[in-house]
Design a protein around this motif. Sequence first.
Motif, PDB file in Angstrom:
ATOM      1  N   ILE A  56       0.830  -1.201   0.000  1.00 26.48           N
ATOM      2  CA  ILE A  56       0.000   0.000   0.000  1.00 26.48           C
ATOM      3  C   ILE A  56       0.867   1.254   0.000  1.00 26.48           C
ATOM      4  O   ILE A  56       0.555   2.244  -0.667  1.00 26.48           O
ATOM      5  N   LYS A  57       1.981   1.210   0.731  1.00 32.06           N
ATOM      6  CA  LYS A  57       2.879   2.367   0.764  1.00 32.06           C
ATOM      7  C   LYS A  57       3.429   2.670  -0.621  1.00 32.06           C
ATOM      8  O   LYS A  57       3.580   3.829  -1.000  1.00 32.06           O
ATOM      9  N   ARG A  58       3.709   1.611  -1.406  1.00 31.06           N
ATOM     10  CA  ARG A  58       4.201   1.832  -2.762  1.00 31.06           C
ATOM     11  C   ARG A  58       3.137   2.496  -3.629  1.00 31.06           C
ATOM     12  O   ARG A  58       3.437   3.342  -4.465  1.00 31.06           O
ATOM     13  N   VAL A  59       1.888   2.100  -3.428  1.00 31.17           N
ATOM     14  CA  VAL A  59       0.798   2.715  -4.184  1.00 31.17           C
ATOM     15  C   VAL A  59       0.699   4.195  -3.841  1.00 31.17           C
ATOM     16  O   VAL A  59       0.588   5.058  -4.721  1.00 31.17           O
ATOM     17  N   TYR A  60       0.750   4.521  -2.532  1.00 30.46           N
ATOM     18  CA  TYR A  60       0.705   5.920  -2.112  1.00 30.46           C
ATOM     19  C   TYR A  60       1.872   6.699  -2.726  1.00 30.46           C
ATOM     20  O   TYR A  60       1.707   7.818  -3.226  1.00 30.46           O
ATOM     21  N   LEU A  61       3.077   6.109  -2.692  1.00 34.68           N
ATOM     22  CA  LEU A  61       4.261   6.802  -3.190  1.00 34.68           C
ATOM     23  C   LEU A  61       4.155   7.056  -4.689  1.00 34.68           C
ATOM     24  O   LEU A  61       4.501   8.140  -5.178  1.00 34.68           O
ATOM     25  N   ASP A  62       3.653   6.082  -5.427  1.00 36.97           N
ATOM     26  CA  ASP A  62       3.487   6.258  -6.875  1.00 36.97           C
ATOM     27  C   ASP A  62       2.478   7.356  -7.189  1.00 36.97           C
ATOM     28  O   ASP A  62       2.655   8.138  -8.128  1.00 36.97           O
ATOM     29  N   ARG A  63       1.416   7.425  -6.394  1.00 38.03           N
ATOM     30  CA  ARG A  63       0.417   8.476  -6.605  1.00 38.03           C
ATOM     31  C   ARG A  63       1.001   9.849  -6.286  1.00 38.03           C
ATOM     32  O   ARG A  63       0.734  10.826  -6.986  1.00 38.03           O
ATOM     33  N   ILE A  64       1.806   9.911  -5.228  1.00 40.58           N
ATOM     34  CA  ILE A  64       2.466  11.170  -4.879  1.00 40.58           C
ATOM     35  C   ILE A  64       3.337  11.640  -6.040  1.00 40.58           C
ATOM     36  O   ILE A  64       3.305  12.809  -6.448  1.00 40.58           O
ATOM     37  N   ARG A  65       4.132  10.727  -6.584  1.00 40.16           N
ATOM     38  CA  ARG A  65       5.024  11.087  -7.695  1.00 40.16           C
ATOM     39  C   ARG A  65       4.232  11.511  -8.921  1.00 40.16           C
ATOM     40  O   ARG A  65       4.622  12.458  -9.628  1.00 40.16           O
ATOM     41  N   GLU A  66       3.130  10.802  -9.175  1.00 42.86           N
ATOM     42  CA  GLU A  66       2.304  11.134 -10.336  1.00 42.86           C
ATOM     43  C   GLU A  66       1.759  12.554 -10.225  1.00 42.86           C
ATOM     44  O   GLU A  66       1.826  13.345 -11.177  1.00 42.86           O
ATOM     45  N   TYR A  67       1.238  12.909  -9.046  1.00 43.48           N
ATOM     46  CA  TYR A  67       0.676  14.248  -8.867  1.00 43.48           C
ATOM     47  C   TYR A  67       1.763  15.313  -8.846  1.00 43.48           C
ATOM     48  O   TYR A  67       1.553  16.439  -9.311  1.00 43.48           O
ATOM     49  N   LYS A 176       2.818  -2.182 -14.604  1.00 39.46           N
ATOM     50  CA  LYS A 176       3.123  -1.535 -13.334  1.00 39.46           C
ATOM     51  C   LYS A 176       1.868  -1.602 -12.470  1.00 39.46           C
ATOM     52  O   LYS A 176       0.939  -0.828 -12.647  1.00 39.46           O
ATOM     53  N   ALA A 177       1.860  -2.546 -11.548  1.00 44.09           N
ATOM     54  CA  ALA A 177       0.656  -2.781 -10.747  1.00 44.09           C
ATOM     55  C   ALA A 177       0.219  -1.520 -10.011  1.00 44.09           C
ATOM     56  O   ALA A 177      -0.973  -1.194  -9.953  1.00 44.09           O
ATOM     57  N   SER A 178       1.161  -0.785  -9.466  1.00 40.33           N
ATOM     58  CA  SER A 178       0.804   0.417  -8.711  1.00 40.33           C
ATOM     59  C   SER A 178       0.187   1.480  -9.613  1.00 40.33           C
ATOM     60  O   SER A 178      -0.692   2.231  -9.186  1.00 40.33           O
ATOM     61  N   SER A 179       0.603   1.538 -10.881  1.00 37.32           N
ATOM     62  CA  SER A 179       0.035   2.524 -11.798  1.00 37.32           C
ATOM     63  C   SER A 179      -1.387   2.168 -12.202  1.00 37.32           C
ATOM     64  O   SER A 179      -2.211   3.042 -12.441  1.00 37.32           O
ATOM     65  N   ILE A 180      -1.671   0.875 -12.285  1.00 40.56           N
ATOM     66  CA  ILE A 180      -3.042   0.454 -12.593  1.00 40.56           C
ATOM     67  C   ILE A 180      -4.001   1.012 -11.549  1.00 40.56           C
ATOM     68  O   ILE A 180      -5.114   1.409 -11.845  1.00 40.56           O
ATOM     69  N   PHE A 212       2.932  -9.402 -18.035  1.00 38.39           N
ATOM     70  CA  PHE A 212       3.598  -9.797 -16.796  1.00 38.39           C
ATOM     71  C   PHE A 212       3.247  -8.788 -15.710  1.00 38.39           C
ATOM     72  O   PHE A 212       3.591  -7.607 -15.801  1.00 38.39           O
ATOM     73  N   ILE A 213       2.524  -9.260 -14.691  1.00 37.41           N
ATOM     74  CA  ILE A 213       2.088  -8.397 -13.592  1.00 37.41           C
ATOM     75  C   ILE A 213       2.880  -8.778 -12.354  1.00 37.41           C
ATOM     76  O   ILE A 213       2.601  -9.794 -11.703  1.00 37.41           O
ATOM     77  N   ASP A 214       3.879  -7.985 -12.034  1.00 34.05           N
ATOM     78  CA  ASP A 214       4.690  -8.265 -10.847  1.00 34.05           C
ATOM     79  C   ASP A 214       3.984  -7.722  -9.610  1.00 34.05           C
ATOM     80  O   ASP A 214       3.214  -6.763  -9.678  1.00 34.05           O
ATOM     81  N   GLU A 215       4.254  -8.373  -8.469  1.00 29.63           N
ATOM     82  CA  GLU A 215       3.624  -7.984  -7.203  1.00 29.63           C
ATOM     83  C   GLU A 215       2.111  -7.867  -7.383  1.00 29.63           C
ATOM     84  O   GLU A 215       1.482  -6.873  -7.029  1.00 29.63           O
ATOM     85  N   VAL A 216       1.544  -8.914  -7.957  1.00 22.24           N
ATOM     86  CA  VAL A 216       0.120  -8.886  -8.309  1.00 22.24           C
ATOM     87  C   VAL A 216      -0.771  -8.727  -7.083  1.00 22.24           C
ATOM     88  O   VAL A 216      -1.921  -8.286  -7.191  1.00 22.24           O
ATOM     89  N   GLU A 217      -0.243  -9.057  -5.904  1.00 24.12           N
ATOM     90  CA  GLU A 217      -1.053  -8.882  -4.692  1.00 24.12           C
ATOM     91  C   GLU A 217      -1.423  -7.421  -4.462  1.00 24.12           C
ATOM     92  O   GLU A 217      -2.396  -7.125  -3.746  1.00 24.12           O
ATOM     93  N   SER A 218      -0.675  -6.496  -5.077  1.00 23.27           N
ATOM     94  CA  SER A 218      -1.028  -5.079  -4.975  1.00 23.27           C
ATOM     95  C   SER A 218      -2.386  -4.799  -5.614  1.00 23.27           C
ATOM     96  O   SER A 218      -3.087  -3.870  -5.205  1.00 23.27           O
ATOM     97  N   ILE A 219      -2.740  -5.610  -6.625  1.00 22.84           N
ATOM     98  CA  ILE A 219      -4.012  -5.416  -7.322  1.00 22.84           C
ATOM     99  C   ILE A 219      -5.107  -6.293  -6.734  1.00 22.84           C
ATOM    100  O   ILE A 219      -6.204  -5.829  -6.448  1.00 22.84           O
ATOM    101  N   VAL A 220      -4.797  -7.578  -6.537  1.00 22.63           N
ATOM    102  CA  VAL A 220      -5.864  -8.515  -6.182  1.00 22.63           C
ATOM    103  C   VAL A 220      -5.877  -8.924  -4.724  1.00 22.63           C
ATOM    104  O   VAL A 220      -6.833  -9.534  -4.263  1.00 22.63           O
TER     105      VAL A 220
END
Length: 384
Positions: A56-67, A176-180, A212-220
């Motif tokens: 979850i922290k990686r998802v937050y960090l990716d969103r921060i970078r995107e914005y 990129k699972a976090s970008s999805i 290829f979806i790496d760290e797929v647990e981030s999505i599912v």
Amino acid sequence: MSSPSWRTELERTAIRRAHEAVSLDSQGDYKSAIRLYRETIEILMQLYTLSDNDSIKRVYLDRIREYQKRVEKLEGLAKKKEEVVYIDKTEKKEEDKWLQDVVLIEKPSVKWDDIIDLDEAKKKLYVNVIFPTIRPDVYKLPWSTGILFYGPPGCGKTLLAAALANSIKATFYLVKASSILSKWLGESEKNIARLFEHARKNASSSEPAIMFIDEVESIVGTHIYETGGEARARLQLQQEMDGLLSKGRTEHVYVIAATNNPWLLPDAFLRRFEERIYVPPPDLRARKRLFMYFTSKLSLRPPIYYDELARLTEGYSAHDIENICKDAFKMTIEEFFEQGDPMKGNPRPVTMEDLVKAIRNRGSSISKESLVKMEEWRKEKGSI
């Protein structure tokens, strides 16, 4: 108010701010959009600090970078008083821009010879992907289009997928699972649908597609703190997987998911992945071969006792061994630049002592507890 309640409220506030920012952004009100994007970033930083879940922290960090990137772009547009260019002028450009945000599409150069051992995993890929591609006529029943790689980090899951894509000349979608999951307007499931549509449209028997979806647990994976889009994304991915085999039709689109934490994956997701391939840490023989492989391009001073290096690195991953060889080489580089004129001469060869020192300085990235848990899951739900 409890800590989870605070986080839930922060997430809702972040979503509202992001919605407003995107809306103002599309209307050309850059100054207001910048202010709201910055407010969203501040809230996401708080959520990042509060969370103890790495995915979850990686998802937050990716969103921060995107914005942050969007803020930088809007600041430039505001200064020049240009019209908004967030959406490209042509459908083709818009598609390319979207794909760049969520996937890396490439033709990998990795070969099977670049992967030490993992023979069982390679055999499974031949039966389930390579043979159906080159001789689909002999497969009387639909073949597997979903494959799950599971195992400790750094043991070759990504390399296996890349080598497979190269061997059948497939287009390789590195998702990129976090970008999805990084879009705030309920677009997670839309992103997944568009990704599958693009792969289907461009795949053929002569040029398959591998997602290829790496760290797929981030999505599912099911998490305590979800903003709502995660559940829809899980359902969408499952529906797209079902669509690959609908009405007995088999398309040359393969989905390879990878995880270091298979126990986080729900059974409904696992059912779509008939082949679950364990990618284990290297054994003694494989570790010896890995040291020989990674040092083959280095200048070495004999003797190098590869059997001893393999013995000293029990429980290490392939990536750990690669880093050990890099560390040993860096020792010679540091000495070389400290001795005098770096424009003259060359670094000394790497010695056995350098490699042993590098091993002592770098522990294994794989915990014994995770290996025990992995073995238990493998016995219950794994394939090989």
